[in-house]
Design an enzyme around this catalytic site. Structure first.
Site, mmCIF file in Angstrom:
data_model
loop_
_atom_site.group_PDB
_atom_site.id
_atom_site.type_symbol
_atom_site.label_atom_id
_atom_site.label_comp_id
_atom_site.label_asym_id
_atom_site.label_seq_id
_atom_site.Cartn_x
_atom_site.Cartn_y
_atom_site.Cartn_z
ATOM 1 N N ALA A 119 34.628 38.597 31.376
ATOM 2 C CA ALA A 119 35.048 39.777 30.629
ATOM 3 C C ALA A 119 36.389 40.325 31.083
ATOM 4 O O ALA A 119 36.734 41.470 30.784
ATOM 5 C CB ALA A 119 33.984 40.850 30.728
ATOM 6 N N ALA A 120 37.182 39.493 31.775
ATOM 7 C CA ALA A 120 38.499 39.979 32.240
ATOM 8 C C ALA A 120 39.342 40.424 31.051
ATOM 9 O O ALA A 120 39.994 41.478 31.088
ATOM 10 C CB ALA A 120 39.212 38.885 33.029
ATOM 11 N N GLY A 121 39.307 39.632 29.983
ATOM 12 C CA GLY A 121 40.104 39.964 28.792
ATOM 13 C C GLY A 121 39.622 41.255 28.130
ATOM 14 O O GLY A 121 40.428 42.024 27.607
ATOM 15 N N ASP A 122 38.319 41.508 28.168
ATOM 16 C CA ASP A 122 37.790 42.747 27.580
ATOM 17 C C ASP A 122 38.189 43.954 28.425
ATOM 18 O O ASP A 122 38.533 45.015 27.899
ATOM 19 C CB ASP A 122 36.260 42.674 27.452
ATOM 20 C CG ASP A 122 35.827 41.659 26.400
ATOM 21 O OD1 ASP A 122 36.632 41.345 25.502
ATOM 22 O OD2 ASP A 122 34.683 41.170 26.486
HETATM 23 P P1 ADP Z 1 40.388 36.239 28.802
HETATM 24 O O1 ADP Z 1 39.153 36.720 29.511
HETATM 25 O O2 ADP Z 1 40.541 36.837 27.438
HETATM 26 O O3 ADP Z 1 40.587 34.747 28.821
HETATM 27 P P2 ADP Z 1 42.299 36.453 30.981
HETATM 28 O O4 ADP Z 1 41.430 35.511 31.757
HETATM 29 O O5 ADP Z 1 43.696 36.019 30.700
HETATM 30 O O6 ADP Z 1 41.612 36.889 29.608
HETATM 31 O O7 ADP Z 1 42.308 37.823 31.815
HETATM 32 C C1 ADP Z 1 42.916 39.015 31.373
HETATM 33 C C2 ADP Z 1 43.739 39.609 32.481
HETATM 34 O O8 ADP Z 1 42.898 39.860 33.620
HETATM 35 C C3 ADP Z 1 44.851 38.686 32.969
HETATM 36 O O9 ADP Z 1 46.048 38.931 32.230
HETATM 37 C C4 ADP Z 1 44.983 39.086 34.446
HETATM 38 O O10 ADP Z 1 45.862 40.174 34.599
HETATM 39 C C5 ADP Z 1 43.560 39.521 34.829
HETATM 40 N N1 ADP Z 1 42.866 38.374 35.475
HETATM 41 C C6 ADP Z 1 41.992 37.517 34.908
HETATM 42 N N2 ADP Z 1 41.570 36.565 35.790
HETATM 43 C C7 ADP Z 1 42.205 36.845 36.961
HETATM 44 C C8 ADP Z 1 42.210 36.246 38.270
HETATM 45 N N3 ADP Z 1 41.477 35.155 38.557
HETATM 46 N N4 ADP Z 1 42.998 36.816 39.221
HETATM 47 C C9 ADP Z 1 43.727 37.933 38.958
HETATM 48 N N5 ADP Z 1 43.767 38.535 37.750
HETATM 49 C C10 ADP Z 1 43.023 38.016 36.766
#
Ligand code: ADP
Length: 307
Positions: free
Chosen positions: A254-257
């Site tokens: 859920a990083a993107g959310d």
């Molecule tokens: P999604 O979940 O939509 O694929 P991302 O993985 O690109 O989205 O994550 C969204 C944001 O969260 C990234 O732009 C980054 O800033 C942060 N993020 C995600 N994964 C990591 C990680 N492993 N380390 C540090 N920041 C992260």
């Protein structure tokens, strides 16, 4: 600068995620025993509503649940998170959105999504919740509800000069041009590849894809790059790479959310877009450092402590 709590309206999906953990994923025709099961509230719309509420937004949700037992759990969960659900309608003779997620011991998963009530969110629902969009500082949308409904909501927002952020997930094979005229679009790498049909392996390829996306819709583009942070293109040639913060990733689901919800709130507060992306990067990183989608969403003070 908006001095009070920003109003964020989220139009999107509300799902129950049924997560089963097993040794190996079942092959076609096979019956296996799982080790555990859990019901976890999810859906991209609901996840982003929770993310925005936890970072300080006054959040209203436009969506649909079914008439099953999950509907009550989903609504209660959102309301406990401070999300106004007066524009979430119950749908007769329909199940709530459901995602059946099987995870094997290697971490590999397979997922079946049943849109259920999410697929019944209509243009008429948007008309009935018009004031919820018109009075928002930002409208936040994703692609887990029908596209004509999203288009109608974006149109209402535009007429009322409400800014719109689109998280184009799940990756679409085709997006109507009108949806590229939102203010900010925030795809990840695979969504960028799907939207542009271009390779996105190297940073220069990503830059070209982001610029093509921005030019085709005249919108600002924030491509999220996981542990590499975010590439922001505010206008052709005006590109900023905003690095991620370094964390140990535990669950990046859920990083993107978390990113989208935090971006909406911080930007609605009147901060410049690059600062909002910096804030949202931290939200995404914190979410990635913890297990679970909604439970792992960071609170405002946690993000500020990292800044
Ligand atoms: P999604 O979940 O939509 O694929 P991302 O993985 O690109 O989205 O994550 C969204 C944001 O969260 C990234 O732009 C980054 O800033 C942060 N993020 C995600 N994964 C990591 C990680 N492993 N380390 C540090 N920041 C992260």
């Amino acid at each position: 600068m908006v001095s009070t709590q920003p109003q964020i309206t989220v139009l999107g999906s509300i799902n129950m995620d049924l997560v089963v953990r097993c040794m190996d994923l079942p092959r076609p025709g096979e019956t296996i025993l799982a080790e555990s099961s859990a019901e976890i509230c999810g859906g991209k719309g609901a996840n982003q509503a929770v993310a925005a509420s936890r970072v300080g937004g006054n959040v209203r949700m436009i969506g649909r649940v079914g008439d099953d037992a999950f509907a009550d759990v989903l609504l209660k969960n959102l309301m406990n998170e401070g999300v106004d659900c007066s524009s979430v309608r119950r749908t007769d003779d329909c199940a709530s959105g459901l995602a059946v997620v099987a995870v094997e011991s290697s971490g590999q998963n397979s997922i079946v999504v049943v849109p259920g009530a999410n697929g019944r969110l209509t243009v008429d629902d948007v008309a009935q919740s018009r004031s919820q969009i018109e009075s928002a500082d930002v409208l936040l949308v994703q692609l887990e509800v029908p596209v004509p409904t999203i288009l109608a909501a974006v149109e209402v927002a535009k007429q009322a000069n409400v800014r719109v952020i689109l998280d184009p997930a799940p990756a679409p094979s085709h997006l109507p041009e009108e949806l590229l005229t939102v203010d900010v679009i925030c795809p990840n790498e695979s969504e960028t590849a799907a939207l542009t049909g271009r390779p996105v392996e190297t940073l220069s390829e990503l830059q070209a894809a982001a610029e093509a996306l921005g030019e085709s819709g005249q919108c600002r583009v924030a491509i999220t790059l996981g542990e590499r942070g975010t590439m922001l293109v505010e206008s052709p040639g005006n590109l900023t790479h905003i690095p991620a913060v370094s964390i140990e990733a535990v669950d990046t689901t859920a990083a993107g959310d978390a990113f989208a919800g935090a971006l909406a709130v911080y930007w609605a507060e009147g901060h410049p877009l690059p600062d909002a992306v910096r804030f949202a990067n931290r939200a995404g990183a914190i979410a990635a450092s913890r297990p679970g989608a909604q439970p792992g969403m960071p609170y405002r003070d946690e993000i500020e402590a990292w800044m």
